[in-house]
Design a protein around this motif. Structure first.
Motif, mmCIF file in Angstrom:
data_model
loop_
_atom_site.group_PDB
_atom_site.id
_atom_site.type_symbol
_atom_site.label_atom_id
_atom_site.label_comp_id
_atom_site.label_asym_id
_atom_site.label_seq_id
_atom_site.Cartn_x
_atom_site.Cartn_y
_atom_site.Cartn_z
ATOM 1 N N UNK A 1 40.459 39.680 41.756
ATOM 2 C CA UNK A 1 39.645 38.941 40.788
ATOM 3 C C UNK A 1 38.801 37.910 41.525
ATOM 4 N N UNK A 2 37.529 37.770 41.131
ATOM 5 C CA UNK A 2 36.653 36.801 41.772
ATOM 6 C C UNK A 2 37.214 35.387 41.611
ATOM 7 N N UNK A 3 37.192 34.636 42.714
ATOM 8 C CA UNK A 3 37.553 33.236 42.644
ATOM 9 C C UNK A 3 36.307 32.408 42.381
ATOM 10 N N UNK A 4 36.271 31.693 41.291
ATOM 11 C CA UNK A 4 35.082 30.930 40.880
ATOM 12 C C UNK A 4 35.412 29.443 40.918
ATOM 13 N N UNK A 5 34.563 28.681 41.603
ATOM 14 C CA UNK A 5 34.759 27.231 41.706
ATOM 15 C C UNK A 5 33.464 26.539 41.295
ATOM 16 N N UNK B 1 41.031 28.734 48.150
ATOM 17 C CA UNK B 1 40.774 29.818 47.207
ATOM 18 C C UNK B 1 41.696 30.987 47.562
ATOM 19 N N UNK B 2 42.441 31.466 46.554
ATOM 20 C CA UNK B 2 43.357 32.595 46.758
ATOM 21 C C UNK B 2 43.049 33.647 45.691
ATOM 22 N N UNK B 3 42.107 34.555 45.963
ATOM 23 C CA UNK B 3 41.763 35.566 44.955
ATOM 24 C C UNK B 3 42.982 36.386 44.547
ATOM 25 N N UNK B 4 43.218 36.471 43.245
ATOM 26 C CA UNK B 4 44.386 37.204 42.739
ATOM 27 C C UNK B 4 44.169 38.697 42.911
ATOM 28 N N UNK B 5 45.195 39.369 43.452
ATOM 29 C CA UNK B 5 45.114 40.811 43.643
ATOM 30 C C UNK B 5 45.241 41.500 42.281
ATOM 31 N N UNK B 6 44.299 42.355 41.973
ATOM 32 C CA UNK B 6 44.278 43.018 40.679
ATOM 33 C C UNK B 6 45.212 44.224 40.668
ATOM 34 N N UNK B 7 45.820 44.526 39.506
ATOM 35 C CA UNK B 7 46.632 45.746 39.408
ATOM 36 C C UNK B 7 45.732 46.971 39.292
ATOM 37 N N UNK B 8 46.320 48.124 39.484
ATOM 38 C CA UNK B 8 45.598 49.379 39.286
ATOM 39 C C UNK B 8 45.753 49.811 37.833
#
Length: 333
Positions: free
Chosen positions: A192-196, A210-217
């Motif tokens: 998921x895009x990290x937006x600040x 910033x730690x972009x969350x890993x998306x599920x499949x």
């Protein structure tokens, strides 16, 4: 703060923010009369129409490149608060003047250009970014929709490049920005895009993690007939099935009574949809499981046994003949 712009004549203009007169430097020395666009830019500066003046000087630069015109472009950008791009323009003017060997910028104008560069260095806001996971997976960063420009190891600047594809960045780096409001986006495939949202003051320094969350499949399973779905041996429900799982390899099996099972392995990527459609076909019953097969086999076996007996039994032994009371026997030919 005031703003000097080189003009074709010694003139005095007023900066809208300071309303103080500034003495302008002469235009391109020894290069003939200035272009119409250059003159137009100078007139617009005197009216403090910076955006229009900038466009005129850019057209003049395209017609006849010169370090003085670059200086004027940078001065307009600086007046409009476009500090990051103005610094780049001033540095280009100094580099061109030095490369030409003729000193297109007069000494005083070159000094003024360097003064502006130093001033801008102090006005820029700087953000130290710690992007988790960027060393292992390609990660890009944009500010206000524009990719960053690398100025050195671990040093980037925003607001200079045109909108477009962004290059991969390291895990830790510093980005220089104009003061004001900005939207910084960290993009990584499968995350998921990290937006600040940033509100920066002139000369401010800050840090962000910033730690972009890993998306599920996302997995969607459909079939021509309703069937029970198992994923890696665990019941997942009937079709049609929409389910999310962590990225990885999965064995998907569809089963329905009296139909052949359908199985397939998939490699589900993070953030990527996987669509699987199964066509179930009727079960093919082996011949050995059909009733008439064994009935026929029994008949054949029984017939074979009788035939075998008939062919292999020994001839019967005739008992000795009796001659009766007289003891006579008659041989049969």
């Amino acid at each position: 703060m005031g703003s000097s712009v080189a003009s074709p004549a010694w003139a005095r203009v007023w900066r809208s923010s300071s309303r103080r007169p500034r003495r302008l430097a002469p235009t391109v020395p020894g290069s003939g009369p200035p272009s119409t666009e250059f003159e137009l830019g100078t007139d617009l500066v005197q009216k403090t129409k910076w955006a229009e003046a900038l466009a005129a000087f850019e057209r003049a630069q395209a017609l006849r490149p010169h370090a003085v015109t670059l200086y004027n472009i940078g001065a307009c950008q600086r007046a409009m608060g476009m500090y990051t791009v103005a610094r780049e323009t001033f540095e280009r003017a100094l580099a061109r003047s030095a490369a030409e060997g003729k000193g297109e910028l007069a000494a005083s104008l070159a000094d003024q250009t360097r003064t502006f560069v130093t001033e801008i260095e102090g006005l820029l806001a700087r953000v130290k970014l710690d992007v988790r996971g960027a060393e292992g997976e390609p990660t890009s960063v944009t500010v206000d929709g524009r990719p960053l420009l690398a100025r050195g190891p671990g040093e980037y600047v925003a607001g200079v490049r045109a909108p477009g594809l962004a290059d991969a960045v390291p895990g830790r780096f510093t980005v220089a920005m104009n003061p004001g409001h900005h939207v910084l986006v960290v993009h990584r495939e499968g995350a998921a895009d990290g937006v600040i949202a940033l509100d920066l003051r002139a000369g401010e320094s800050s840090e962000r993690i910033v730690d972009p969350a890993r998306l599920p499949a996302s997995i969607r399973v459909t079939s021509n007939l309703e069937a029970v779905v198992t994923i890696n041996g665990k019941d997942a429900g009937p079709t049609p099935l929409d389910i999310q799982r962590p990225a990885g390899v999965y064995r998907i099996v569809l089963e329905r009574e009296k139909f052949e099972p359908y199985s397939m392995s998939i490699d589900a990527k993070p953030g990527k949809p996987v669509k699987l459609h199964a066509t179930l076909v009727p079960e093919r019953v082996p011949i050995t499981k059909r009733w008439w097969f064994w009935t026929g086999i029994g008949v054949v076996v029984a017939g074979a046994a009788v035939t075998t007996y008939a062919l292999t039994r020994p001839d019967p032994v005739r008992p000795p003949l009796s001659g009766g009371g007289l003891g006579w026997t008659v041989p049969v030919q």
